[in-house]
Design a protein around this motif. Sequence first.
Motif, short mmCIF file in Angstrom:
data_model
loop_
_atom_site.label_atom_id
_atom_site.label_comp_id
_atom_site.label_asym_id
_atom_site.label_seq_id
_atom_site.Cartn_x
_atom_site.Cartn_y
_atom_site.Cartn_z
N SER A 100 0.76 5.68 -0.69
CA SER A 100 -0.08 6.86 -0.83
C SER A 100 0.81 8.07 -1.06
O SER A 100 2.04 7.95 -1.11
CB SER A 100 -0.93 7.06 0.44
N VAL A 154 2.67 1.68 7.17
CA VAL A 154 2.41 0.37 6.58
C VAL A 154 3.67 -0.49 6.64
O VAL A 154 3.62 -1.67 6.98
CB VAL A 154 1.90 0.51 5.14
N VAL A 165 -9.68 2.58 2.20
CA VAL A 165 -9.01 3.61 1.43
C VAL A 165 -8.71 3.12 0.01
O VAL A 165 -9.16 3.72 -0.97
CB VAL A 165 -7.74 4.09 2.14
N VAL A 167 2.31 7.84 6.24
CA VAL A 167 1.40 6.70 6.13
C VAL A 167 2.12 5.52 5.48
O VAL A 167 1.96 4.37 5.90
CB VAL A 167 0.14 7.08 5.33
N ASN A 168 2.90 5.80 4.47
CA ASN A 168 3.65 4.72 3.81
C ASN A 168 4.59 4.04 4.80
O ASN A 168 4.73 2.81 4.81
CB ASN A 168 4.43 5.27 2.63
N CYS A 192 -4.11 -1.11 9.17
CA CYS A 192 -3.81 -1.38 7.76
C CYS A 192 -4.95 -2.12 7.07
O CYS A 192 -5.11 -2.01 5.85
CB CYS A 192 -2.51 -2.17 7.63
N PHE A 231 0.86 -1.18 0.00
CA PHE A 231 0.00 0.00 0.00
C PHE A 231 0.89 1.22 0.00
O PHE A 231 1.80 1.34 0.83
CB PHE A 231 -0.90 0.02 1.23
N VAL A 271 -3.30 7.00 -4.22
CA VAL A 271 -3.25 5.73 -3.48
C VAL A 271 -3.08 4.59 -4.47
O VAL A 271 -3.69 4.59 -5.55
CB VAL A 271 -4.55 5.54 -2.67
N LEU A 301 -4.41 11.72 1.13
CA LEU A 301 -3.70 10.47 0.81
C LEU A 301 -3.46 10.30 -0.68
O LEU A 301 -2.74 9.38 -1.08
CB LEU A 301 -4.49 9.27 1.34
N THR A 358 -5.40 -7.92 8.94
CA THR A 358 -4.24 -7.26 8.36
C THR A 358 -3.16 -8.27 8.01
O THR A 358 -2.53 -8.20 6.95
CB THR A 358 -3.69 -6.21 9.34
N TRP A 377 -7.97 -1.31 7.36
CA TRP A 377 -8.79 -0.18 6.90
C TRP A 377 -8.17 0.47 5.67
O TRP A 377 -8.89 0.87 4.74
CB TRP A 377 -8.92 0.82 8.04
N LEU A 378 -6.85 0.56 5.62
CA LEU A 378 -6.20 1.15 4.46
C LEU A 378 -6.47 0.33 3.20
O LEU A 378 -6.72 0.89 2.12
CB LEU A 378 -4.70 1.29 4.70
#
Length: 787
Positions: A330, A339, A680, A335-336, A673, A328, A708, A705, A376, A675-676
């Motif tokens: 973004s 993850v 997302v 955020v990256n 994650c 994942f 993505v 974000l 996850t 949720w990502l």
Amino acid sequence: MSDTIVAPESSAEARVSHNPAAWTAEMVRPTVDAGVGAQASFLRKEFDLANVGGNERLLISAQGLYRAFINGKRVGEDVLTPGWTCYDVRLSYQTYDIADLLRPGRNVIDIWLADGWYRSRMMWPSSNIINCWGDKIGAIAEIRGDGLDPILATDGSWKSGLLPILKSGIYFGEIYDARQEDLPAIGGGEVLPFDKSILVAHETTGVMELEPLPVVSSFTDEEGRTVYDFGQNSAGYVAFTVAGEPGAQIVVDHAEILDKHGQFDRASLRTAEARIEYVLKGGDVESYRPYFTFQGFRYARITIEGRAEIKSIASVPVSSAAHPTAAFTSGHPLVNRLVENTLWSQRANFVEVPTDCPQRDERLGWTGDAQVFAPTACYLNDSETFLRKWLRDVMADQREDGAIAHVTPDPTRMHPQAAPGFFGSTGWGDVICVIPHVLYEHYGDASVFEETLPAMVKWVDFVWSISDGPIVKPPRGWGKRGFTFGDWLQPSGPSVKPLPTIGDDAAATIYLYISSVLTARAAEIVGDDAVAQRMGERAEAVKKAFMREFVTGSGRLAYDDQTSYALAFMHDLIPAEHVEAAKGYFKAAIARCDGRIGTGFIGTPALLPALVKIGETELAGQVFLQEELPGWLYQVKKGATTIWERWDAVMPDGSTHPEGMNSYNHYAYGAVCQWLFEAVAGFRPDPEMPGFKRIIFEPTVIAALSPVAAHHDSRVGRIEAGWALDGNKVAYDVSVPEGAEGLLVLAPDYRDIVVDGSSVLTAADGGKTTARLSPGRHEISFRVQGN
């Protein structure tokens, strides 16, 4: 050499198809073994072969840890074998192709043995369990060819001797004296009483070494010791080469962090020695890496006693999760990194069992952590056989009254006096109901329910029995029947004005509902109508009781906290007439926390999905992306390379949390994650067509974000999804693998929808718009209102 460890997909296969009808071999103990904490030992046998047929294989297991060598060459590449199970009930064995190690004429096999989880110290000093599953290590092994009779089998005729490993332990580390290499066999072998029926073929991939991590920086402390930074917190060990005089000593200490002053800080290891000592034999350059232990660390401090010089050093991570199956990215670098941190925490804590942490005097298979992280985990790595194997141990540790152990494998089942009542917590024991469904939805194999349904029913009946009814009222005291950890490690806010947290009764009742629903579904899938009906009726009774007990007439929940609202919304536990009011109270609970997280272990995975579910996408993005304490990105800004146990493991001033329980490698909060990927990036399996045979694509656009991109290598192939925002227009590209179908689902405020060049009519009722997607790539565009 090829490693042919078999990983069957069910316990029936493990016990029938891959377990030989009869073992000729016996479990054999080296007579030179002096007990736990003593010098490690080996078993040896010389044998003659007229020829090598090409199909020879070694079947081998041990009480303790083993490493095998044939004619001086290592067998296999996996480490920490035979792994970790409930050894009194289930002991894994491995199978290796060994024809290329054998030769016509005289051969020799050595089996090195050490304490491992079997008899190393387990748990913290107040429990201090040693010899948990037994006080005698030993090995059982057979070499088989094409014939019915084994070529060689362990028995009382084997010889034994001492190894240069003077001491080893899971928490302790290892002492290795290279001057004692090649010691002769001076003892014999003693056949131990052993029930061969507990042997099962290794059910998942072995623990493997990953790519070594090089040094990124180093410094010398005030005492002249060199501290090496490998740039990444991980689980594994150092590997080094050294040259020096005989008897010189290299001492390696480990740490996850440097303190606020930049000094080596071992506090998070608590009483785990996590120490490596290597004594040089002298002469040529020597190489070493530990054999029977591992540590959780980013930093290694080297003390040299005598004349020696480190020539090279690296950190070698080890893991059962060696091959990522997702990514994942973004437009937000923090955020990256979050993850990436989650992936590293999974690697470090998927070492034979899903542990809480890899560094301190714990490293246990906590059921609550695994329960929240499993979805996850299944995105980031192929976790099916790993978690199914562990669930069999969860069931082996289940108590007669249905209570599930807090940790599995559970040392306290063998030694209940060490921690009385170490079982039965809601949110933790519910792992037996949650993870089977996660596996079913991700991998599509309903046989997991055939294995676990009886244990699921026993667990739900146990939780109901705590208070003899649908409202569960757990006792507060540790070790009491039905004690619950609740929403573990939830932020409490300022001490002068503490924030509300969910009560144990509400949390336990919600989880009783969740597990009742899941058990009913499992029973329905396997065709057990009676159980499905009973559990369905129980779920309905719990739901009605929750609404009466915990939802006020105004729609406010009794404890008025983030976890209560998140879980209640996720599981539809709020009466329809109170939904709008409850939304307002939910938002107010977040506002009271200054827009920050107010959840612990069980509330955190539900927080952002619940906000999206009630239409508060913008608020979900704000909570997720805020960078202050407590927050996911706060950790990253503070230099975390894995997920922390506490939101405030490092304080804003750089000091560490003062409590003794402070891990910097705990994956539980990495559950975000899921949720990502699912919200997302917007893809998830459809429970009605599990195993990603139908993929639901439902993106949540959070402007900060963009862009993505994500993918997941599922059983049906690679799934891809990504979007970019230009003004208020979103370009959403997805890929549906062959053998699957897709279902596009777009929120009511997503307009002007175009799929592969064709306009799609939005839902007339103001609901979500849907469209079928065939295998292949699809270009989708839509406009987001308000952007």
